[in-house]
Scaffold this motif. Structure first.
Motif, PDB file in Angstrom:
ATOM      1  N   TYR A 118       0.828  -1.194   0.000  1.00 20.34           N
ATOM      2  CA  TYR A 118       0.000   0.000   0.000  1.00 20.34           C
ATOM      3  C   TYR A 118       0.867   1.250   0.000  1.00 20.34           C
ATOM      4  CZ  TYR A 118      -3.822  -3.125   1.294  1.00 20.34           C
ATOM      5  OH  TYR A 118      -4.749  -4.144   1.315  1.00 20.34           O
ATOM      6  N   GLU A 119       0.413   2.268  -0.712  1.00 22.36           N
ATOM      7  CA  GLU A 119       1.052   3.573  -0.642  1.00 22.36           C
ATOM      8  C   GLU A 119       0.574   4.261   0.641  1.00 22.36           C
ATOM      9  OE1 GLU A 119       3.259   4.958  -2.422  1.00 22.36           O
ATOM     10  OE2 GLU A 119       3.318   3.869  -4.327  1.00 22.36           O
ATOM     11  N   PRO A 120       1.488   4.875   1.407  1.00 23.23           N
ATOM     12  CA  PRO A 120       1.069   5.563   2.641  1.00 23.23           C
ATOM     13  C   PRO A 120       0.053   6.667   2.353  1.00 23.23           C
ATOM     14  CG  PRO A 120       3.462   5.360   2.523  1.00 23.23           C
ATOM     15  CD  PRO A 120       2.940   4.960   1.193  1.00 23.23           C
ATOM     16  N   SER A 121      -0.950   6.772   3.198  1.00 25.87           N
ATOM     17  CA  SER A 121      -1.975   7.806   3.052  1.00 25.87           C
ATOM     18  C   SER A 121      -2.481   8.172   4.441  1.00 25.87           C
ATOM     19  CB  SER A 121      -3.127   7.305   2.178  1.00 25.87           C
ATOM     20  OG  SER A 121      -3.782   6.223   2.811  1.00 25.87           O
ATOM     21  N   LEU A 122      -3.357   9.173   4.491  1.00 28.06           N
ATOM     22  CA  LEU A 122      -3.923   9.566   5.777  1.00 28.06           C
ATOM     23  C   LEU A 122      -4.804   8.470   6.352  1.00 28.06           C
ATOM     24  CD1 LEU A 122      -4.812  13.316   5.117  1.00 28.06           C
ATOM     25  CD2 LEU A 122      -2.985  12.418   6.582  1.00 28.06           C
ATOM     26  N   GLU A 123      -5.394   7.658   5.473  1.00 32.75           N
ATOM     27  CA  GLU A 123      -6.231   6.554   5.935  1.00 32.75           C
ATOM     28  C   GLU A 123      -5.397   5.342   6.339  1.00 32.75           C
ATOM     29  OE1 GLU A 123      -6.702   8.107   2.988  1.00 32.75           O
ATOM     30  OE2 GLU A 123      -8.327   9.412   3.695  1.00 32.75           O
ATOM     31  N   ARG A 124      -4.317   5.094   5.627  1.00 37.68           N
ATOM     32  CA  ARG A 124      -3.464   3.939   5.893  1.00 37.68           C
ATOM     33  C   ARG A 124      -2.035   4.429   6.158  1.00 37.68           C
ATOM     34  NH1 ARG A 124      -4.246  -1.388   4.939  1.00 37.68           N
ATOM     35  NH2 ARG A 124      -6.125  -0.930   3.720  1.00 37.68           N
ATOM     36  N   ALA A 125      -1.486   4.110   7.294  1.00 40.43           N
ATOM     37  CA  ALA A 125      -0.149   4.547   7.721  1.00 40.43           C
ATOM     38  C   ALA A 125      -0.038   6.072   7.709  1.00 40.43           C
ATOM     39  CB  ALA A 125       0.924   3.925   6.832  1.00 40.43           C
ATOM     40  N   PRO A 126      -0.888   6.780   8.462  1.00 41.33           N
ATOM     41  CA  PRO A 126      -0.864   8.249   8.444  1.00 41.33           C
ATOM     42  C   PRO A 126       0.448   8.849   8.945  1.00 41.33           C
ATOM     43  CG  PRO A 126      -2.262   7.435  10.220  1.00 41.33           C
ATOM     44  CD  PRO A 126      -1.918   6.263   9.382  1.00 41.33           C
ATOM     45  N   LEU A 127       1.094   8.211   9.934  1.00 38.93           N
ATOM     46  CA  LEU A 127       2.351   8.732  10.452  1.00 38.93           C
ATOM     47  C   LEU A 127       3.431   8.714   9.377  1.00 38.93           C
ATOM     48  CD1 LEU A 127       3.941   9.833  12.831  1.00 38.93           C
ATOM     49  CD2 LEU A 127       4.434   7.465  13.517  1.00 38.93           C
ATOM     50  N   VAL A 128       3.524   7.609   8.671  1.00 36.34           N
ATOM     51  CA  VAL A 128       4.500   7.511   7.585  1.00 36.34           C
ATOM     52  C   VAL A 128       4.196   8.532   6.501  1.00 36.34           C
ATOM     53  CG1 VAL A 128       5.449   5.990   5.808  1.00 36.34           C
ATOM     54  CG2 VAL A 128       4.883   5.068   8.059  1.00 36.34           C
ATOM     55  N   PHE A 129       2.915   8.716   6.209  1.00 42.75           N
ATOM     56  CA  PHE A 129       2.515   9.684   5.191  1.00 42.75           C
ATOM     57  C   PHE A 129       2.928  11.096   5.598  1.00 42.75           C
ATOM     58  CE2 PHE A 129      -0.656  12.764   3.718  1.00 42.75           C
ATOM     59  CZ  PHE A 129      -0.519  12.609   2.340  1.00 42.75           C
ATOM     60  N   MET A 130       2.718  11.461   6.872  1.00 44.48           N
ATOM     61  CA  MET A 130       3.053  12.815   7.337  1.00 44.48           C
ATOM     62  C   MET A 130       4.565  13.032   7.353  1.00 44.48           C
ATOM     63  SD  MET A 130       0.188  14.271   7.723  1.00 44.48           S
ATOM     64  CE  MET A 130       0.761  15.771   8.510  1.00 44.48           C
ATOM     65  N   VAL A 131       5.311  12.028   7.772  1.00 42.18           N
ATOM     66  CA  VAL A 131       6.773  12.153   7.786  1.00 42.18           C
ATOM     67  C   VAL A 131       7.297  12.324   6.360  1.00 42.18           C
ATOM     68  CG1 VAL A 131       8.927  10.924   8.245  1.00 42.18           C
ATOM     69  CG2 VAL A 131       7.084  10.897   9.939  1.00 42.18           C
ATOM     70  N   ARG A 132       6.750  11.521   5.433  1.00 43.05           N
ATOM     71  CA  ARG A 132       7.191  11.628   4.037  1.00 43.05           C
ATOM     72  C   ARG A 132       6.844  13.008   3.469  1.00 43.05           C
ATOM     73  NH1 ARG A 132       5.569   7.032  -0.295  1.00 43.05           N
ATOM     74  NH2 ARG A 132       7.042   5.882   1.049  1.00 43.05           N
ATOM     75  N   LEU A 133       5.640  13.518   3.809  1.00 46.36           N
ATOM     76  CA  LEU A 133       5.237  14.839   3.340  1.00 46.36           C
ATOM     77  C   LEU A 133       6.144  15.922   3.927  1.00 46.36           C
ATOM     78  CD1 LEU A 133       3.169  16.533   1.772  1.00 46.36           C
ATOM     79  CD2 LEU A 133       1.754  16.591   3.859  1.00 46.36           C
ATOM     80  N   PHE A 134       6.495  15.745   5.204  1.00 45.72           N
ATOM     81  CA  PHE A 134       7.369  16.715   5.863  1.00 45.72           C
ATOM     82  C   PHE A 134       8.715  16.791   5.148  1.00 45.72           C
ATOM     83  CE2 PHE A 134      10.848  17.341   8.919  1.00 45.72           C
ATOM     84  CZ  PHE A 134      10.577  18.640   9.337  1.00 45.72           C
TER      85      PHE A 134
END
Length: 367
Positions: A324-340
């Motif tokens: 799965y690609e990280p998203s707010l619905e799935r793995a939100p922490l990873v998604f936010m870190v990657r966005l940061f």
């Protein structure tokens, strides 16, 4: 019937009947005309051969004591893709009757001796077989190794992919346990039960004539590309509601990156050096990714990971995001870190470049 045979018959008839000169002249003429008619077309030659080989009791005894049947059914020839060929196009050197004497140790050697005839017309495919694992067995003297006629047949040759399931059934003659595992897999059931033409068969992964050794390291490391031929095809996957992200996410994570660079290690699959598609999903027994028995099912992930990571704890699979690609619905922490990082890294690098440019501008102005 060839000219030599006809001349013998004419001579015997002349001795027995003492015909007149005119009758002798007619018979002599027939000895030249009939062979020309008999050898005029492939159909004529087949008819001539079947006068003997159409006898279902015709056989020859080999040195081993085995009986090699020489009977040929007309129905098999009529249905073959080679039905317009002459018999002697494949059975070269057997134009004379009686045929030249040949010796074979056993039935396997007898059958293998006809494989060389195929290269006269199919030379490109023949040269591919020289690089195959099957030819390696033949070179070591294995008389049971697959040859052209063992896979394609001899007189009843049909187009190999009609129907498509015929290829897997042909491979099953030697690889029975593997065939049974494939038949129970998600691919095998779709092919054999649903007649689905999109699923892979043996030759899609192993190729047909230049079949590689599946234990070879180079072939193993190429398995993600083999799987990707179908699973990275957006049109094909969309037809079944499947995502192509399984390929991109694998290639971008630590397993796929390692596989792409080609990890160093042992060449045998029994001691893997990197997790490939087949390590998690199986080889011939590939099942669905959902359900209690699926190796990628959350409850089974620990056992799957422990194949490579000995002693992995129950929390070990939590480090993997699956496909799965990280998203707010799935793995939100990873998604936010990657966005940061996507924001902060360009900001820092851009600020550094701006500072350098301002410093250079200030130096030029102050001169």
């Amino acid at each position: 019937m060839n000219g030599q045979t006809m001349n013998v018959i004419v001579s015997m008839y002349a001795r027995l009947t003492k015909p007149t000169f005119a009758l002798s002249l007619v018979l002599f003429s027939l000895s030249w005309v009939l062979p020309a008619v008999a050898q005029g077309t492939a159909a004529d030659e087949i008819e001539e051969c079947l006068t003997c080989h159409g006898n279902d009791s015709l056989s020859v005894t080999l040195e081993s004591g085995e009986e090699a049947p020489l009977f040929m059914k007309r129905e098999l020839l009529d249905a073959s893709v080679h039905k317009n060929l002459r018999c002697t196009d494949c059975h070269a050197g057997l134009e004379q009757v009686p045929h030249p004497e040949r010796h074979y140790k056993n039935l396997a050697q007898f059958r293998a001796s006809f494989g060389e005839a195929c290269k006269n017309c199919h030379f490109e495919n023949y040269t591919k077989t020289l690089d195959s694992v099957h030819y390696g067995l033949q070179a070591r003297g294995d008389v049971f190794a697959p040859t052209c006629v063992k896979c394609h047949g001899s007189h009843d040759i049909a187009r190999p992919a009609q129907p498509r399931s015929r290829i897997s059934q042909t491979c099953a003659t030697c690889h029975r346990p593997i065939s049974e595992a494939y038949a129970k897999s998600v691919h095998g059931r779709a092919l054999l039960e649903e007649q689905n033409q999109d699923v892979p068969i043996c030759t899609d992964c192993h190729r047909s004539h230049d079949i590689a050794d599946p234990k070879d390291r180079a072939w193993l490391m190429n398995t993600p590309s083999l799987c990707g031929k179908c699973h990275a095809d957006g049109k094909l996957m969309g037809k079944y509601g499947l995502s192509t992200a399984v390929v991109s996410t694998y290639l971008s994570d630590f397993h796929g990156t390692t596989a792409a660079f080609g990890a160093k290690g042992r060449a045998t699959h029994s001691e893997p050096v990197v997790a490939l598609c087949v390590d998690c999903h199986g080889i011939h027994d590939i099942g669905k990714v959902t359900g209690a028995s699926a190796p990628a099912f959350r409850a089974n992930l620990v056992k799957t990971c422990q194949k490579c990571h000995k002693g992995a704890s129950d929390n070990f699979p939590a480090a993997w995001l699956s496909h799965y690609e990280p998203s707010l619905e799935r793995a939100p922490l990873v998604f936010m870190v990657r966005l940061f990082y996507k924001i902060i890294i360009p900001f820092i690098v851009g600020g550094l470049l701006l500072q350098i440019l301002l410093h250079l501008w200030r130096t030029v102005v102050n001169r």
